[in-house]
Design an enzyme around this catalytic site. Sequence first.
Site, short mmCIF file in Angstrom:
data_model
loop_
_atom_site.label_atom_id
_atom_site.label_comp_id
_atom_site.label_asym_id
_atom_site.label_seq_id
_atom_site.Cartn_x
_atom_site.Cartn_y
_atom_site.Cartn_z
CG ASP A 1 -18.97 -4.03 14.43
OD1 ASP A 1 -19.60 -4.22 13.74
OD2 ASP A 1 -18.68 -5.59 15.34
CG ASN B 1 -17.27 -14.57 17.81
OD1 ASN B 1 -17.91 -15.06 18.86
ND2 ASN B 1 -17.28 -13.69 16.40
CD GLN C 1 -11.54 -16.04 14.79
OE1 GLN C 1 -11.15 -16.94 15.19
NE2 GLN C 1 -10.30 -14.96 15.08
CB VAL D 1 -11.08 -10.56 11.34
CG1 VAL D 1 -9.98 -9.68 11.81
CG2 VAL D 1 -12.31 -10.02 10.66
CG HIS E 1 -11.97 -9.95 16.86
ND1 HIS E 1 -11.28 -10.78 16.79
CD2 HIS E 1 -13.08 -9.99 16.91
CE1 HIS E 1 -12.63 -11.08 15.40
NE2 HIS E 1 -13.54 -10.71 15.53
CG HIS F 1 -17.60 -8.75 19.03
ND1 HIS F 1 -17.77 -8.19 17.51
CD2 HIS F 1 -16.55 -10.05 18.67
CE1 HIS F 1 -16.89 -8.90 16.84
NE2 HIS F 1 -16.75 -9.42 16.79
#
Length: 125
Positions: free
Chosen positions: A35, A91, A98, A100, A104, A106
């Site tokens: 990240d 998220n 969120q 993006v 995805h 994390h």
Amino acid sequence: MSSPGAEPSIFSRIVAREIPATIVAENDHLIAFEDIAPQAPVHIVITTKTAEYANVVELAAGDPTLLAELVRMASTIADERTQGEFRLVFNSGAAAGQTVFHVHAHVMGVRDDSATLGEGSLGSL
């Protein structure tokens, strides 16, 4: 699902190697990278190479096998970087943080057992 004709997400651009990233794992379906604004000592993003799914709910409904593969990759990365103890955060939606809208996760943790993430450490994920 992603809107047809929409601009590629930053993650799609990383997959296409248009944007540099520190890639830590990759296979035919997934890519994992550090990240750029880490919220923990270990903070890795794992995303699908397809932009078909905006969030984890869509991924679970549309391709549960790919979701399971993502979780396996998270576990492998955590075994390598956090002694297998980690948070896996998805998220889903703008109100949940969120930013993006390309599914995805994390992977967050610490490098050794001398530190913890603590309950209040989710911050602005």
